[in-house]
Every structure is written in C-alpha cells, then in structure tokens.
Scaffold this motif. Structure first.
Motif, PDB file in Angstrom:
ATOM      1  N   GLY A 147      -0.241  71.779  13.314  1.00 25.17           N
ATOM      2  CA  GLY A 147       0.442  70.783  12.489  1.00 25.17           C
ATOM      3  C   GLY A 147       1.915  71.106  12.322  1.00 25.17           C
ATOM      4  N   GLN A 148       2.559  70.357  11.445  1.00 25.83           N
ATOM      5  CA  GLN A 148       4.007  70.426  11.249  1.00 25.83           C
ATOM      6  C   GLN A 148       4.453  71.810  10.777  1.00 25.83           C
ATOM      7  N   TYR A 149       5.645  72.204  11.260  1.00 26.23           N
ATOM      8  CA  TYR A 149       6.273  73.467  10.869  1.00 26.23           C
ATOM      9  C   TYR A 149       7.464  73.124   9.966  1.00 26.23           C
ATOM     10  N   VAL A 150       7.218  73.016   8.665  1.00 24.53           N
ATOM     11  CA  VAL A 150       8.264  72.606   7.718  1.00 24.53           C
ATOM     12  C   VAL A 150       9.098  73.827   7.363  1.00 24.53           C
ATOM     13  N   GLU A 151      10.406  73.753   7.618  1.00 23.25           N
ATOM     14  CA  GLU A 151      11.273  74.913   7.378  1.00 23.25           C
ATOM     15  C   GLU A 151      12.429  74.605   6.429  1.00 23.25           C
ATOM     16  N   ASP A 152      12.535  73.361   5.963  1.00 21.88           N
ATOM     17  CA  ASP A 152      13.714  73.009   5.157  1.00 21.88           C
ATOM     18  C   ASP A 152      13.357  72.178   3.924  1.00 21.88           C
ATOM     19  N   ASP A 153      12.073  72.161   3.536  1.00 20.57           N
ATOM     20  CA  ASP A 153      11.651  71.291   2.437  1.00 20.57           C
ATOM     21  C   ASP A 153      10.377  71.881   1.803  1.00 20.57           C
ATOM     22  N   PRO A 154      10.539  72.783   0.813  1.00 23.50           N
ATOM     23  CA  PRO A 154       9.370  73.453   0.226  1.00 23.50           C
ATOM     24  C   PRO A 154       8.342  72.480  -0.358  1.00 23.50           C
ATOM     25  N   GLU A 155       8.810  71.377  -0.941  1.00 21.23           N
ATOM     26  CA  GLU A 155       7.861  70.406  -1.520  1.00 21.23           C
ATOM     27  C   GLU A 155       7.024  69.747  -0.429  1.00 21.23           C
ATOM     28  N   ARG A 156       7.647  69.408   0.671  1.00 21.83           N
ATOM     29  CA  ARG A 156       6.915  68.792   1.788  1.00 21.83           C
ATOM     30  C   ARG A 156       5.921  69.790   2.377  1.00 21.83           C
ATOM     31  N   ALA A 157       6.343  71.053   2.467  1.00 17.51           N
ATOM     32  CA  ALA A 157       5.454  72.078   3.031  1.00 17.51           C
ATOM     33  C   ALA A 157       4.155  72.187   2.237  1.00 17.51           C
ATOM     34  N   LYS A 158       4.229  71.979   0.897  1.00 19.06           N
ATOM     35  CA  LYS A 158       3.025  72.050   0.054  1.00 19.06           C
ATOM     36  C   LYS A 158       2.037  70.936   0.363  1.00 19.06           C
ATOM     37  N   THR A 216      18.567  55.011  14.809  1.00 17.64           N
ATOM     38  CA  THR A 216      17.923  56.164  14.164  1.00 17.64           C
ATOM     39  C   THR A 216      16.963  55.739  13.036  1.00 17.64           C
ATOM     40  N   TYR A 217      16.521  54.493  13.045  1.00 12.63           N
ATOM     41  CA  TYR A 217      15.641  53.953  11.996  1.00 12.63           C
ATOM     42  C   TYR A 217      14.464  54.879  11.690  1.00 12.63           C
ATOM     43  N   PHE A 218      13.812  55.410  12.725  1.00 10.39           N
ATOM     44  CA  PHE A 218      12.602  56.212  12.526  1.00 10.39           C
ATOM     45  C   PHE A 218      12.893  57.686  12.188  1.00 10.39           C
ATOM     46  N   ASP A 219      14.147  58.138  12.395  1.00  7.91           N
ATOM     47  CA  ASP A 219      14.435  59.574  12.335  1.00  7.91           C
ATOM     48  C   ASP A 219      13.994  60.227  11.019  1.00  7.91           C
ATOM     49  N   ASN A 220      14.367  59.623   9.884  1.00 10.12           N
ATOM     50  CA  ASN A 220      14.038  60.240   8.598  1.00 10.12           C
ATOM     51  C   ASN A 220      12.547  60.162   8.285  1.00 10.12           C
ATOM     52  N   TYR A 221      11.863  59.188   8.869  1.00  7.49           N
ATOM     53  CA  TYR A 221      10.413  59.067   8.645  1.00  7.49           C
ATOM     54  C   TYR A 221       9.624  60.110   9.433  1.00  7.49           C
ATOM     55  N   ILE A 222      10.156  60.516  10.586  1.00  4.88           N
ATOM     56  CA  ILE A 222       9.395  61.462  11.413  1.00  4.88           C
ATOM     57  C   ILE A 222       9.832  62.912  11.190  1.00  4.88           C
ATOM     58  N   HIS A 223      11.007  63.125  10.585  1.00  2.00           N
ATOM     59  CA  HIS A 223      11.421  64.497  10.273  1.00  2.00           C
ATOM     60  C   HIS A 223      10.432  65.089   9.270  1.00  2.00           C
ATOM     61  N   ASN A 224       9.809  66.198   9.633  1.00  2.00           N
ATOM     62  CA  ASN A 224       8.749  66.814   8.823  1.00  2.00           C
ATOM     63  C   ASN A 224       7.547  65.888   8.627  1.00  2.00           C
ATOM     64  N   GLY A 225       7.355  64.976   9.578  1.00  4.63           N
ATOM     65  CA  GLY A 225       6.203  64.074   9.509  1.00  4.63           C
ATOM     66  C   GLY A 225       4.899  64.821   9.752  1.00  4.63           C
ATOM     67  N   ASN A 226       3.793  64.125   9.492  1.00  2.00           N
ATOM     68  CA  ASN A 226       2.467  64.739   9.524  1.00  2.00           C
ATOM     69  C   ASN A 226       1.882  64.734  10.943  1.00  2.00           C
ATOM     70  N   SER A 227       2.712  65.112  11.929  1.00  4.21           N
ATOM     71  CA  SER A 227       2.301  65.045  13.335  1.00  4.21           C
ATOM     72  C   SER A 227       1.339  66.187  13.680  1.00  4.21           C
ATOM     73  N   ILE A 228       0.519  65.926  14.684  1.00  2.00           N
ATOM     74  CA  ILE A 228      -0.546  66.860  15.081  1.00  2.00           C
ATOM     75  C   ILE A 228      -0.487  67.059  16.599  1.00  2.00           C
ATOM     76  N   LEU A 229      -0.574  68.330  17.035  1.00  2.49           N
ATOM     77  CA  LEU A 229      -0.765  68.649  18.454  1.00  2.49           C
ATOM     78  C   LEU A 229      -2.219  69.081  18.611  1.00  2.49           C
TER      79      LEU A 229
END
Length: 315
Positions: A104-115, A160-173
């Motif tokens: 899953g996502q590797y959040v490195e700049d947003d502690p609240e999102r990481a939670k 760049t409409y989608f950029d802020n929505y996908i930054h730290n998004g809930n993406s899965i590999l």
C-alpha cells in the motif's frame, strides 16, 4: 473494437505539442471505445521488472504456513497476504484461483493521512521483497499520474486536476500468483469477469494469453501486451466521475488449456486510488441532454467500502 490500442507515454512527455495532443486523443478515444490501452514509455526499467518478478516468485514459493503468517485479520486484505480462493468476483460464489499480496501507500509527508492506512507488512524470509515492491509501487504511481494528466486534458479539465487527489492516495500494488491447476475447476476461473473499483489500473504481466476484455458487442477479446508494455484500464471510480464517458470494461483471466495446467501465472496490477474524501460526483462537463447524470454523489472512500463488502473482503 477487436484489439487493444497501443500508445506511448513518451509522446505525452515530449516537448512537441502535436505529439502530446496525439497521445491525449489516442488514449481518450481508446477509453471511450474499449476502456483499455497497452502503454509503452512508462517509468519501469527492465532491471526493476526482472527484480520484482524474481522477488515475487521467491515469496509465493514459500510454504503455505509461512505465507499465512502474513495474512492480517481485520483489515479487509488491504496489506500483506491473501490466501488462495479467498476473493471472489462480485456476484460469484466461487473463489478465484489465485493468491496475492498487497503493498500500500508509503506516506512520508502527512502523519494524519498515514494513520488512515494500515502499515505495509515486512516479509522477513525474502529480504529484498519489500524494497523492490516499494520501488515498483512508486514508478507505477508516477506513470499513472501522467496518464491521468492526459485524461484530465481529454476531459477539458486543468492538466493537474487529479494530482492532489492521488498524492498519498489509497493505491494498491497487488502481485498475484495463479498456481498450477491440479483438478478440473468446477465453476472457478483464475479471475472471474469483473470491473475494477479504482480510477485506473496499470497491469504488469499481461504477456501471453489469459487476460480477456469484453467489448461493447459483448465479445471477449484477448488483451496481450508486448514485453515493454503495461496494460492500463479505466476503473469504476473514473467511469462514475465521467458519467461513463470513459468506460470501465469488464475483464477476466481465463484458465489455460489443459496442457498448460501445470504452469503458474504471475501478474501484477497497480490499482490507482485517490484519497478517500475525493468526491466522485459526476463532472458537469460529462452531463448533457443526451447523457443525463447516471450516478448518485459518493466519495471514493464510501464507494471503496461498498465494493470491499461485495467482494467478501470486508464484513
């Protein structure tokens, strides 16, 4: 349409406005007509691809009891291992003939999102597995960002409409192993017919016959990528957001002919998800008198939760 169009991301990334527009037109047309493209010019190099397949095979060849240590209860399969036959397509009782892993996502700049997200699971027996998985995740995410920029322009949105929505998004590999088939499957397939939940899916490992896509005439067509191509398709979130202008296409992975039952198949989809609060409300530009609004307003998080329950991954 009876074949999957091929496009090259280098056209979009070039400084030539005509090449850039050519890519936007080609991918927009493909996603309106079939919902799939084969993409060259992505950010995965051959060395990374080879390393990823090697590490994935190392993991899936571990004994079942070793792998099951990494099956984490209570998180709907969002991280770690999901054992054979656990997931089924929407509306199907039979489990798919596969086992898989989730990075899953590797959040490195947003502690609240990481939670908000479960932590990635470290495999001790295969030391390079997590390092290579993270690198592939980030290169696929980077590729997806530029594909979505092209689609934003196709939809007459700001690039760049989608950029802020996908930054730290809930993406899965999701590295998937379809093990050798040992007995006649009653009604199960390697992956039964389904649509994807997310914005777009980038698929590694579509070389060779197996993946099939249903065109608008209801015909199943083979989707076979060249060795240097990713197969990329529209998911249900993007289809909803565009009022079905961009098509989320039903696809499946069929069982091989009997003489190939003894072989494994590996494929590695990257499911590009936005952050949970992204509104998937139908875009105003995709509604007119001939195309009335087809979908209720919903957030990406609400939609994902609904679908995980339908798939049997959440209660």
């Amino acid at each position: 349409m009876t074949s999957i169009p091929s496009v090259n991301l280098e056209d979009f990334l070039s400084d030539d406005p005509k090449r850039k527009q050519k890519f936007i037109d080609e991918i927009g047309k493909a996603y309106q007509e079939i919902g799939f493209v084969a993409l060259k010019g992505h950010f995965l190099d051959d060395k990374l691809v080879d390393s990823l397949y090697s590490e994935i095979k190392n993991f899936f060849s571990l004994p079942v009891e070793e792998k099951r240590k990494y099956e984490i209860p209570g998180i709907g399969g969002q991280r770690g291992y999901v054992s054979f036959g656990k997931e089924s397509a929407k509306g199907k009782k039979e489990g798919d003939l596969k086992e898989f892993w989730h990075f899953g996502q590797y959040v490195e700049d947003d502690p609240e999102r990481a939670k908000e997200y479960p932590e990635n699971v470290e495999v001790k027996e295969v030391p390079a597995f997590n390092k290579v998985g993270k690198e592939a995740y980030q290169m696929l995410e980077k590729t997806a960002k530029y594909v979505l920029r092209a689609l934003a322009l196709h939809l007459d949105l700001e690039e760049t409409y989608f950029d802020n929505y996908i930054h730290n998004g809930n993406s899965i590999l999701r590295p998937i192993h379809y093990p050798p088939i040992t007995e006649e499957p009653k009604a199960a397939e390697r992956a039964a017919a389904h649509g994807d939940i997310n914005l777009i899916t980038l698929l590694m490992g579509a070389q060779g016959r197996g993946l099939q896509v249903q065109n608008h005439d209801g015909e199943w067509i083979d989707a076979i990528a060249e060795p240097d191509e990713l197969m990329i398709n529209v998911g249900d979130m993007l289809s909803r957001h565009t009022n079905n202008k961009l098509k989320s296409t039903i696809h499946r992975v069929i069982n091989p002919p009997r003489e190939l039952w003894g072989t494994s198949r590996y494929s590695i989809p990257f499911f590009m998800h936005p952050i949970s609060e992204m509104k998937l409300d139908v875009l105003d530009s995709c509604v007119d008198e001939n195309n009335p609004k087809q979908y209720e307003d919903i957030t990406a998080g609400e939609f994902l939760n609904q679908r995980l329950i339908e798939l049997g991954l959440k209660k």
